[in-house]
Design a protein around this motif. Structure first.
Motif, PDB file in Angstrom:
ATOM      1  N   VAL A 111      90.561 -12.395  70.906  1.00 42.92           N
ATOM      2  CA  VAL A 111      89.160 -12.664  71.232  1.00 42.92           C
ATOM      3  C   VAL A 111      88.412 -13.135  69.992  1.00 42.92           C
ATOM      4  O   VAL A 111      88.449 -12.497  68.938  1.00 42.92           O
ATOM      5  CB  VAL A 111      88.496 -11.404  71.823  1.00 42.92           C
ATOM      6  N   LYS A 112      87.715 -14.265  70.108  1.00 40.81           N
ATOM      7  CA  LYS A 112      86.925 -14.809  68.999  1.00 40.81           C
ATOM      8  C   LYS A 112      85.487 -14.316  69.036  1.00 40.81           C
ATOM      9  O   LYS A 112      84.865 -14.124  67.999  1.00 40.81           O
ATOM     10  CB  LYS A 112      86.941 -16.338  69.043  1.00 40.81           C
ATOM     11  N   SER A 113      84.954 -14.141  70.238  1.00 45.49           N
ATOM     12  CA  SER A 113      83.583 -13.643  70.370  1.00 45.49           C
ATOM     13  C   SER A 113      83.463 -12.905  71.692  1.00 45.49           C
ATOM     14  O   SER A 113      84.197 -13.170  72.645  1.00 45.49           O
ATOM     15  CB  SER A 113      82.575 -14.794  70.316  1.00 45.49           C
ATOM     16  N   GLY A 114      82.510 -11.975  71.755  1.00 49.24           N
ATOM     17  CA  GLY A 114      82.342 -11.162  72.953  1.00 49.24           C
ATOM     18  C   GLY A 114      83.317 -10.007  72.986  1.00 49.24           C
ATOM     19  O   GLY A 114      83.954  -9.664  71.982  1.00 49.24           O
ATOM     20  N   SER A 115      83.468  -9.414  74.158  1.00 44.01           N
ATOM     21  CA  SER A 115      84.369  -8.268  74.334  1.00 44.01           C
ATOM     22  C   SER A 115      85.160  -8.435  75.618  1.00 44.01           C
ATOM     23  O   SER A 115      84.578  -8.643  76.687  1.00 44.01           O
ATOM     24  CB  SER A 115      83.571  -6.955  74.370  1.00 44.01           C
ATOM     25  N   ILE A 116      86.470  -8.351  75.496  1.00 43.57           N
ATOM     26  CA  ILE A 116      87.326  -8.502  76.670  1.00 43.57           C
ATOM     27  C   ILE A 116      87.178  -7.300  77.610  1.00 43.57           C
ATOM     28  O   ILE A 116      87.513  -7.385  78.799  1.00 43.57           O
ATOM     29  CB  ILE A 116      88.806  -8.682  76.238  1.00 43.57           C
ATOM     30  N   ALA A 117      86.653  -6.195  77.085  1.00 47.74           N
ATOM     31  CA  ALA A 117      86.456  -5.005  77.912  1.00 47.74           C
ATOM     32  C   ALA A 117      85.409  -5.238  79.002  1.00 47.74           C
ATOM     33  O   ALA A 117      85.399  -4.523  80.017  1.00 47.74           O
ATOM     34  CB  ALA A 117      86.049  -3.818  77.041  1.00 47.74           C
ATOM     35  N   THR A 118      84.536  -6.230  78.810  1.00 48.15           N
ATOM     36  CA  THR A 118      83.512  -6.504  79.820  1.00 48.15           C
ATOM     37  C   THR A 118      84.083  -7.209  81.051  1.00 48.15           C
ATOM     38  O   THR A 118      83.435  -7.259  82.089  1.00 48.15           O
ATOM     39  CB  THR A 118      82.396  -7.393  79.230  1.00 48.15           C
ATOM     40  N   VAL A 119      85.312  -7.748  80.916  1.00 49.29           N
ATOM     41  CA  VAL A 119      85.957  -8.413  82.054  1.00 49.29           C
ATOM     42  C   VAL A 119      86.593  -7.328  82.919  1.00 49.29           C
ATOM     43  O   VAL A 119      87.773  -7.003  82.807  1.00 49.29           O
ATOM     44  CB  VAL A 119      87.008  -9.435  81.577  1.00 49.29           C
ATOM     45  N   ALA A 120      85.777  -6.749  83.783  1.00 55.62           N
ATOM     46  CA  ALA A 120      86.193  -5.626  84.622  1.00 55.62           C
ATOM     47  C   ALA A 120      85.978  -5.972  86.090  1.00 55.62           C
ATOM     48  O   ALA A 120      85.195  -6.872  86.426  1.00 55.62           O
ATOM     49  CB  ALA A 120      85.399  -4.367  84.242  1.00 55.62           C
ATOM     50  N   PRO A 121      86.658  -5.263  86.999  1.00 59.29           N
ATOM     51  CA  PRO A 121      86.502  -5.539  88.441  1.00 59.29           C
ATOM     52  C   PRO A 121      85.053  -5.402  88.890  1.00 59.29           C
ATOM     53  O   PRO A 121      84.328  -4.494  88.461  1.00 59.29           O
ATOM     54  CB  PRO A 121      87.398  -4.478  89.089  1.00 59.29           C
ATOM     55  N   ASP A 122      84.626  -6.337  89.745  1.00 59.66           N
ATOM     56  CA  ASP A 122      83.293  -6.350  90.353  1.00 59.66           C
ATOM     57  C   ASP A 122      82.158  -6.483  89.341  1.00 59.66           C
ATOM     58  O   ASP A 122      80.995  -6.242  89.676  1.00 59.66           O
ATOM     59  CB  ASP A 122      83.070  -5.084  91.195  1.00 59.66           C
ATOM     60  N   ALA A 123      82.471  -6.870  88.104  1.00 60.63           N
ATOM     61  CA  ALA A 123      81.428  -7.011  87.085  1.00 60.63           C
ATOM     62  C   ALA A 123      80.873  -8.432  87.051  1.00 60.63           C
ATOM     63  O   ALA A 123      79.818  -8.665  86.446  1.00 60.63           O
ATOM     64  CB  ALA A 123      81.970  -6.631  85.706  1.00 60.63           C
ATOM     65  N   GLY A 124      81.561  -9.366  87.687  1.00 52.87           N
ATOM     66  CA  GLY A 124      81.109 -10.755  87.658  1.00 52.87           C
ATOM     67  C   GLY A 124      81.206 -11.372  86.285  1.00 52.87           C
ATOM     68  O   GLY A 124      80.399 -12.236  85.921  1.00 52.87           O
ATOM     69  N   VAL A 125      82.200 -10.941  85.494  1.00 48.35           N
ATOM     70  CA  VAL A 125      82.364 -11.399  84.115  1.00 48.35           C
ATOM     71  C   VAL A 125      83.762 -11.992  83.959  1.00 48.35           C
ATOM     72  O   VAL A 125      84.740 -11.476  84.511  1.00 48.35           O
ATOM     73  CB  VAL A 125      82.167 -10.241  83.115  1.00 48.35           C
ATOM     74  N   VAL A 126      83.872 -13.077  83.183  1.00 48.33           N
ATOM     75  CA  VAL A 126      85.161 -13.720  82.938  1.00 48.33           C
ATOM     76  C   VAL A 126      85.368 -13.926  81.442  1.00 48.33           C
ATOM     77  O   VAL A 126      84.424 -13.859  80.650  1.00 48.33           O
ATOM     78  CB  VAL A 126      85.258 -15.097  83.646  1.00 48.33           C
ATOM     79  N   GLY A 127      86.623 -14.158  81.067  1.00 44.89           N
ATOM     80  CA  GLY A 127      86.961 -14.580  79.710  1.00 44.89           C
ATOM     81  C   GLY A 127      87.476 -16.007  79.776  1.00 44.89           C
ATOM     82  O   GLY A 127      88.197 -16.359  80.710  1.00 44.89           O
ATOM     83  N   ILE A 128      87.079 -16.840  78.829  1.00 45.76           N
ATOM     84  CA  ILE A 128      87.504 -18.243  78.856  1.00 45.76           C
ATOM     85  C   ILE A 128      88.091 -18.643  77.504  1.00 45.76           C
ATOM     86  O   ILE A 128      87.824 -18.011  76.480  1.00 45.76           O
ATOM     87  CB  ILE A 128      86.344 -19.206  79.220  1.00 45.76           C
ATOM     88  N   GLY A 129      88.917 -19.707  77.513  1.00 47.42           N
ATOM     89  CA  GLY A 129      89.542 -20.199  76.299  1.00 47.42           C
ATOM     90  C   GLY A 129      88.530 -20.841  75.360  1.00 47.42           C
ATOM     91  O   GLY A 129      87.495 -21.357  75.783  1.00 47.42           O
ATOM     92  N   ALA A 130      88.842 -20.822  74.068  1.00 47.82           N
ATOM     93  CA  ALA A 130      87.907 -21.317  73.051  1.00 47.82           C
ATOM     94  C   ALA A 130      87.650 -22.817  73.204  1.00 47.82           C
ATOM     95  O   ALA A 130      86.517 -23.280  73.073  1.00 47.82           O
ATOM     96  CB  ALA A 130      88.466 -21.018  71.657  1.00 47.82           C
ATOM     97  N   ARG A 131      88.696 -23.594  73.483  1.00 40.79           N
ATOM     98  CA  ARG A 131      88.500 -25.049  73.630  1.00 40.79           C
ATOM     99  C   ARG A 131      87.696 -25.369  74.882  1.00 40.79           C
ATOM    100  O   ARG A 131      86.885 -26.300  74.892  1.00 40.79           O
ATOM    101  CB  ARG A 131      89.854 -25.763  73.688  1.00 40.79           C
ATOM    102  N   LEU A 132      87.910 -24.596  75.934  1.00 45.64           N
ATOM    103  CA  LEU A 132      87.142 -24.780  77.164  1.00 45.64           C
ATOM    104  C   LEU A 132      85.668 -24.493  76.904  1.00 45.64           C
ATOM    105  O   LEU A 132      84.787 -25.233  77.379  1.00 45.64           O
ATOM    106  CB  LEU A 132      87.680 -23.871  78.263  1.00 45.64           C
ATOM    107  N   ALA A 133      85.402 -23.433  76.149  1.00 44.80           N
ATOM    108  CA  ALA A 133      84.015 -23.102  75.820  1.00 44.80           C
ATOM    109  C   ALA A 133      83.364 -24.226  75.011  1.00 44.80           C
ATOM    110  O   ALA A 133      82.199 -24.583  75.241  1.00 44.80           O
ATOM    111  CB  ALA A 133      83.973 -21.784  75.037  1.00 44.80           C
ATOM    112  N   GLU A 134      84.118 -24.810  74.078  1.00 50.52           N
ATOM    113  CA  GLU A 134      83.577 -25.914  73.278  1.00 50.52           C
ATOM    114  C   GLU A 134      83.287 -27.131  74.150  1.00 50.52           C
ATOM    115  O   GLU A 134      82.240 -27.780  74.009  1.00 50.52           O
ATOM    116  CB  GLU A 134      84.577 -26.290  72.183  1.00 50.52           C
ATOM    117  N   ASN A 135      84.202 -27.450  75.048  1.00 50.24           N
ATOM    118  CA  ASN A 135      84.024 -28.629  75.896  1.00 50.24           C
ATOM    119  C   ASN A 135      82.844 -28.473  76.846  1.00 50.24           C
ATOM    120  O   ASN A 135      82.147 -29.447  77.157  1.00 50.24           O
ATOM    121  CB  ASN A 135      85.303 -28.909  76.694  1.00 50.24           C
TER     122      ASN A 135
END
Length: 413
Positions: free
Chosen positions: A131-155
């Protein structure tokens, strides 16, 4: 080959020719430098190729496991049973359910293709070191949160806390046709796996949320399997393949990335053969320098013979000279090669700065940094080849020197 003090003294004297033999010393020095450059080039290239393969394998396997159990039609309905069979297979370290589907994502008018991955909580938590930024722990069931790749975030121009919209073409039916399903998610973490294609496409969701988004119910697309030995994955999973025959198919990492790793293997062999020519040319330089040395020292050799030096001693002297040049060049090459590898990323950045060219484009090379991993067997092979060629190409001038006839040389002295 053990030299007597007399033989070693003469060899040292011939290794450092006098003023009138500066040209011979120059050729010998060029031979030493050529051997060093050839060995250094081989060490660097073989280490980089090995590192490229190892890093690529580690990152691909770290994200996809050693094999995938994929259901026919992209669905495994009785996945709990198949998962239990996979975990019970001898040699399997880990097996996890997985949902993977290519979709679209939008953010502030930008649209990009993604690869949605629904994973279990332990698999998502395993991404924490990446993880480069944020917290992967927030990606939990029913939280409406996702983790995305760094290049995807840049694009997309998105960052942690922004909301993106994932579009599933398979939506609800209406009188006017099928309306795609659009669900908004907040970005909780931006990760970097190190493989450009993954960092440019992956969106990570909890498994249950991915099933809801894809309207797939309690089914999954595949099961990710990790074994004790990646190189023996086919043998380890052979019993499981028979057990799931007719319901699913097992594809290991070798089959999934066959073209890539085969290309790396072919390129590795080709580079070794081509760069070995540098060492071969250096060995020819040793040959030429020793031939000139023998011609220049013919009278000295004849005098040594008349003083009692044997043909064997003369031959050992010149073999020691050629072997010393080869050994010094090989040692210098190893030092130069490992120095280059230690500062490889700085050197790449410096060359890029000077030339203005991007020498390591992750879009082409898959990895974000120049990798390196030295194989002891490769290093031993390179050293053996350099020393062996140096010895072989020293034999002719050594035999020529040993065959010097003092009567013919000193007849008119």
């Amino acid at each position: 080959m053990i030299l007597t003090p007399f033989e070693w003294t003469v060899a040292k004297r011939y290794l450092l020719p006098g003023r009138g033999e500066a040209f011979i010393a120059l050729v010998a020095g060029i031979s030493l430098v050529a051997v060093a450059l050839g060995v250094a080039a081989l060490v660097v290239v073989m280490s980089v190729m090995n590192g490229f393969r190892a890093e690529l394998l580690d990152k691909i396997v770290g994200l996809n496991g050693h094999a995938i159990v994929q259901g026919y039609g992209g669905r495994i309905d009785d996945w709990e049973q198949v998962l239990a069979q996979a975990r019970a297979t001898k040699g399997v370290v880990k097996a996890s359910p997985l949902v993977e589907q290519p979709l679209l994502v939008t953010y502030e008018g930008r649209v990009q293709a993604i690869l949605l991955r629904g994973q279990t909580a332990p698999d998502i938590a395993a991404l924490k070191p990446k993880v480069k930024s944020g917290s992967i722990a927030t990606v939990a069931p029913d939280a409406g949160v996702v983790g995305i790749g760094a290049r995807l975030a840049e694009n997309l121009g998105a960052q942690v806390g922004d909301t993106i919209t994932v579009i599933n073409p398979v939506g609800r039916d209406t009188p006017f046709g099928t309306v795609p399903r659009q669900v908004a998610y907040r970005i909780g973490a931006v990760f970097e796996v190190g493989v450009y294609d993954y960092d440019n496409a992956f969106v990570i969701l909890p498994l249950a949320d991915a099933q809801t988004l894809l309207l797939s119910g309690d089914t999954i697309g595949m099961i990710e399997v990790t074994t004790q030995d990646a190189d023996k994955v086919s043998e380890i999973l052979a019993p499981l393949a028979k057990a799931v025959e007719g319901r699913a198919i097992i594809t290991d990492w070798k089959a999934m990335n066959a073209q890539l790793f085969e290309a790396i293997a072919v390129e590795r062999v080709a580079m070794f053969v081509v760069l070995s020519l540098i060492v071969l040319v250096a060995a020819f330089n040793i040959l030429s320098s020793l031939i000139m040395l023998v011609r220049a020292k013919t009278r000295d050799i004849a005098i040594l013979r008349t003083m009692g030096a044997s043909r064997r001693s003369i031959m050992k002297i010149f073999l020691a000279i050629g072997g010393t040049i080869g050994a010094l060049g090989t040692g210098a090459g190893l030092g130069l090669g490992y120095t280059f590898l230690f500062f490889r990323q700085n050197i790449v950045q410096f060359v890029q700065l000077v030339t203005g060219q991007n020498l390591w484009d992750p879009k082409i090379r898959f990895l974000t940094e120049l990798p390196s991993r030295s194989d002891p067997m490769d290093i031993v092979g390179i050293v053996a080849m350099a020393l062996g060629l140096s010895f072989v190409f020293t034999l002719f001038p050594a035999f020529k020197a040993a065959g010097t006839d003092p009567v013919q040389v000193l007849r008119y002295e």
